[in-house]
Design a protein around this motif. Structure first.
Motif, mmCIF file in Angstrom:
data_model
loop_
_atom_site.group_PDB
_atom_site.id
_atom_site.type_symbol
_atom_site.label_atom_id
_atom_site.label_comp_id
_atom_site.label_asym_id
_atom_site.label_seq_id
_atom_site.Cartn_x
_atom_site.Cartn_y
_atom_site.Cartn_z
ATOM 1 N N UNK A 203 15.256 95.663 -3.239
ATOM 2 C CA UNK A 203 14.072 97.495 -3.576
ATOM 3 C C UNK A 203 15.149 98.118 -4.297
ATOM 4 N N UNK A 204 14.727 97.317 -6.112
ATOM 5 C CA UNK A 204 15.853 98.137 -7.327
ATOM 6 C C UNK A 204 15.733 99.668 -6.894
ATOM 7 N N UNK A 205 16.956 100.494 -6.641
ATOM 8 C CA UNK A 205 16.184 101.989 -7.126
ATOM 9 C C UNK A 205 15.662 102.303 -8.844
ATOM 10 N N UNK A 206 16.174 101.428 -9.477
ATOM 11 C CA UNK A 206 15.285 101.856 -10.694
ATOM 12 C C UNK A 206 13.487 101.576 -10.520
ATOM 13 N N UNK A 207 13.501 100.831 -10.068
ATOM 14 C CA UNK A 207 12.364 100.272 -9.756
ATOM 15 C C UNK A 207 11.707 102.047 -9.183
ATOM 16 N N UNK A 208 12.046 102.596 -8.244
ATOM 17 C CA UNK A 208 11.316 103.825 -7.942
ATOM 18 C C UNK A 208 11.319 105.382 -8.635
ATOM 19 N N UNK A 209 10.604 105.392 -9.631
ATOM 20 C CA UNK A 209 11.266 106.305 -10.527
ATOM 21 C C UNK A 209 11.010 107.229 -9.853
ATOM 22 N N UNK A 210 10.154 107.879 -9.330
ATOM 23 C CA UNK A 210 10.160 109.337 -8.178
ATOM 24 C C UNK A 210 11.176 109.267 -6.962
ATOM 25 N N UNK A 211 11.503 108.160 -6.398
ATOM 26 C CA UNK A 211 12.186 107.756 -5.687
ATOM 27 C C UNK A 211 13.931 107.314 -5.547
ATOM 28 N N UNK A 307 19.920 104.439 -31.849
ATOM 29 C CA UNK A 307 20.435 104.168 -30.370
ATOM 30 C C UNK A 307 21.857 103.216 -29.939
ATOM 31 N N UNK A 308 22.831 103.839 -31.088
ATOM 32 C CA UNK A 308 23.924 103.265 -31.648
ATOM 33 C C UNK A 308 25.252 103.145 -30.188
ATOM 34 N N UNK A 309 24.409 104.291 -28.799
ATOM 35 C CA UNK A 309 25.768 103.806 -27.576
ATOM 36 C C UNK A 309 24.437 103.091 -26.792
ATOM 37 N N UNK A 310 23.649 102.356 -27.142
ATOM 38 C CA UNK A 310 23.213 101.454 -26.291
ATOM 39 C C UNK A 310 23.230 100.410 -27.225
ATOM 40 N N UNK A 311 24.262 99.984 -27.932
ATOM 41 C CA UNK A 311 23.963 98.292 -28.664
ATOM 42 C C UNK A 311 25.577 98.655 -28.009
ATOM 43 N N UNK A 312 25.812 100.030 -27.909
ATOM 44 C CA UNK A 312 27.780 99.817 -27.467
ATOM 45 C C UNK A 312 27.833 99.037 -26.821
ATOM 46 N N UNK A 313 27.232 99.650 -25.358
ATOM 47 C CA UNK A 313 26.534 99.491 -24.211
ATOM 48 C C UNK A 313 26.877 98.090 -23.919
ATOM 49 N N UNK A 314 25.594 98.280 -24.164
ATOM 50 C CA UNK A 314 25.005 95.989 -24.310
ATOM 51 C C UNK A 314 26.173 94.848 -25.225
ATOM 52 N N UNK A 315 26.808 95.675 -25.617
ATOM 53 C CA UNK A 315 27.481 94.570 -26.886
ATOM 54 C C UNK A 315 28.991 94.323 -25.858
ATOM 55 N N UNK A 316 29.520 95.408 -25.234
ATOM 56 C CA UNK A 316 29.997 95.829 -24.088
ATOM 57 C C UNK A 316 30.187 94.990 -23.016
ATOM 58 N N UNK A 317 29.025 94.523 -22.574
ATOM 59 C CA UNK A 317 28.732 93.680 -21.101
ATOM 60 C C UNK A 317 28.536 92.266 -22.258
ATOM 61 N N UNK A 334 20.696 102.379 -17.223
ATOM 62 C CA UNK A 334 22.006 102.709 -15.517
ATOM 63 C C UNK A 334 22.696 102.831 -16.883
ATOM 64 N N UNK A 335 22.979 102.788 -18.252
ATOM 65 C CA UNK A 335 23.996 103.449 -18.983
ATOM 66 C C UNK A 335 24.055 104.822 -19.383
ATOM 67 N N UNK A 339 18.265 107.187 -21.826
ATOM 68 C CA UNK A 339 17.611 107.984 -20.719
ATOM 69 C C UNK A 339 15.739 106.949 -20.574
ATOM 70 N N UNK A 340 15.245 107.272 -19.859
ATOM 71 C CA UNK A 340 13.593 106.352 -20.183
ATOM 72 C C UNK A 340 13.040 106.129 -21.000
ATOM 73 N N UNK A 341 13.383 107.207 -22.301
ATOM 74 C CA UNK A 341 12.590 107.254 -23.487
ATOM 75 C C UNK A 341 13.273 106.031 -24.346
ATOM 76 N N UNK A 342 14.456 106.107 -24.002
ATOM 77 C CA UNK A 342 15.203 105.702 -24.717
ATOM 78 C C UNK A 342 14.810 103.768 -25.266
ATOM 79 N N UNK A 343 14.982 103.795 -23.248
ATOM 80 C CA UNK A 343 14.064 102.236 -23.168
ATOM 81 C C UNK A 343 12.895 102.163 -22.826
ATOM 82 N N UNK A 344 11.843 102.290 -23.339
ATOM 83 C CA UNK A 344 10.600 102.747 -23.839
ATOM 84 C C UNK A 344 10.657 102.050 -24.689
ATOM 85 N N UNK A 345 11.486 102.836 -25.975
ATOM 86 C CA UNK A 345 11.035 102.885 -27.623
ATOM 87 C C UNK A 345 12.139 101.174 -27.342
#
Length: 356
Positions: A203-211, A307-317, A334-335, A339-345
Motif C-alpha cells: 500500500x504505497x502511500x503515494x498511491x493514496x493522494x488524500x490519505x 525541471x533541473x532539480x528533478x534531473x539532478x535527483x534522478x541522476x544522483x540515484x 518523493x523528491x 510536487x504533483x504538477x512536476x510529475x504530471x508534466x
C-alpha cells in the motif's frame, strides 16, 4: 472444460467439476482430496431426491457402507470407494502425489457422474464420451494457492446448498487469474473484497493522494504497510495512530476501492500484452509502453528543461534514462521540491517522446 455442459442443469456442480479439472495438472493432491467432497455432495443431492434423511455427521464412508445404496451399479460403487481411499491417503500422508494418480481419480469421477447424470440429474442429458483433460498454458497461470482457495469456496457453497456463488466464474478466472476473493474487509457495514493477487500488495502511500499522510503515520506504527496487514474491520483503524478520526479512514477506504479497481485494470493491461516483454509505466489511470527506443532516451536538461532539480535527483540515484524509471511513476514525487504538477508534466513529456 469437459463438464461445461452441466451448467444449465446445476451451475455450482459444473463449476466445481471445472475447478477440479484445473487441479488435475496443477495440483494433483487437491484433486484427490476435494474429489471426496464431490462424491459426498452427489450423495446428498440423491438423498434429497429420494427423500432420505440422514443423521447428523453422516459421512461418505457411512454412505458407502449402506448396502442398499440407491441400487448403485457395482462399477460406480467401486469408483466411489477408490475416490474416497485416494482422497484419504492424499490428505493424511505427505508422500508426493503423482499426476497419474489424479488422472485415475478423474476417470473414476467420470464413471460416477455418468451414472448420476443419467439416473438423477437429467435422463435426457447426453453424457459425452470420456476424454483425458488437456493441459492448457492459460489454465496453468492460476497459482496453486488460488486454485485451492476456489475449490474450498465452491466446496463450502455446495455443502451449504446455496444457489449463488461468490467465486469468480471460471471463464473470467482463466482469462484473468488472481481474481478470487481471498479476504473481505468491512467499513461502516460496507464490504470491500480483496482479490487473491492483491493479498499482500504494497500500500504505497503515494498511491493514496488524500490519505498519504494517514498511511505514513500508520506505517510508522507498522500498520497498513501491506494489504494483508489491514484488519478485517476498518472501523477502528484510526485508533492505531495518534490524532486521527474515523473520517480519515472513510477517505482512505474510498481511495482503497479505487486502488483495487486500478490494480485490476493494470492486471488486465499486462495480461493483454503478455509476451511482448516491454516495460510498462503506470500513472493516474494510464500506462506507457517503454519501447527500446523510448527506454534509451536520456534524462537530462534537454528532456526536462524546466525541471533541473528533478534531473539532478534522478541522476544522483542512477536513473539516467527513461528505461530506468520506476514502474510506479508516482514515486517521482518523493523528491524534495517535486510536487504533483512536476510529475504530471514529466508524464506528459514522456507520452510525446519516443514515438515511432
Amino acid at each position: 472444460m469437459f463438464y461445461q455442459f452441466l451448467e444449465k442443469e446445476d451451475l455450482q456442480l459444473a463449476q466445481f467439476l471445472e475447478e477440479l479439472e484445473l487441479a488435475v495438472f496443477q495440483n494433483p493432491r487437491a484433486l484427490l482430496t476435494h474429489s471426496r467432497t464431490l462424491i459426498e455432495v452427489i450423495f446428498q443431492k440423491i438423498d434429497k431426491v429420494e427423500g432420505i434423511e440422514r443423521p447428523f455427521g453422516f459421512k461418505l464412508v457411512d454412505h458407502l457402507n449402506d448396502q442398499s445404496l440407491y441400487e448403485m451399479p457395482k462399477a460406480v460403487y467401486e469408483a466411489c470407494e477408490k475416490i474416497r481411499l485416494a482422497g484419504n491417503k492424499a490428505t493424511h500422508q505427505i508422500e508426493q502425489v503423482y499426476l497419474v494418480q489424479s488422472l485415475i481419480v478423474w476417470r473414476h469421477i467420470y464413471d460416477v457422474m455418468h451414472w448420476y447424470t443419467e439416473t438423477y440429474l437429467s435422463p435426457d442429458l447426453e453424457m459425452p464420451p470420456y476424454c483425458d483433460p488437456k493441459m492448457n498454458d492459460v489454465l496453468r497461470t492460476l497459482e496453486i494457492g488460488e486454485l485451492t482457495l476456489r475449490l474450498e469456496q465452491l466446496e463450502k457453497q455446495l455443502q451449504e446448498g446455496t444457489d449463488h456463488t461468490e467465486v469468480v466464474p471460471l471463464e473470467q478466472g482463466v482469462t484473468l487469474p488472481g481474481m478470487t476473493t481471498v479476504r473481505t474487509l468491512t467499513f461502516r457495514e460496507e464490504s470491500i473484497d480483496i482479490p487473491y493477487f492483491l493479498r499482500d500488495a504494497l500500500l504505497l502511500p503515494q498511491r493514496f493522494e488524500k490519505s498519504e499522510s494517514y498511511l505514513i503515520a500508520l506505517n510508522n506504527k507498522q500498520e497498513a504497510r501491506f494489504m494483508s496487514e489491514l484488519p478485517y474491520s476498518l472501523d477502528e483503524l484510526h485508533t492505531r495512530t495518534p490524532r486521527r478520526k474515523q473520517e480519515h479512514t472513510a477517505v482512505f477506504v474510498e481511495e482503497l476501492k479505487h486502488f483495487i479497481e486500478e490494480e485490476i485494470r493494470r492486471k488486465q493491461v499486462r495480461a493483454d500484452r503478455q509476451g511482448d516483454g516491454e516495460l510498462l509505466l503506470f500513472y493516474e489511470g494510464e500506462q506507457l509502453v517503454i519501447t527500446e527506443r523510448r527506454a534509451a532516451i536520456q534524462i537530462d536538461d534537454e528532456l526536462l528543461p524546466r525541471s533541473p532539480k528533478l534531473v539532478e535527483h534522478l541522476q544522483r540515484d542512477g536513473i539516467t534514462s527513461v528505461g530506468l524509471l520506476p514502474k510506479e511513476f508516482v514515486l517521482i514525487g518523493k523528491y524534495d521540491q517535486i510536487g504533483p504538477q512536476r510529475v504530471r508534466d514529466f508524464w506528459e513529456i514522456l507520452k510525446k517522446t519516443g514515438r515511432e
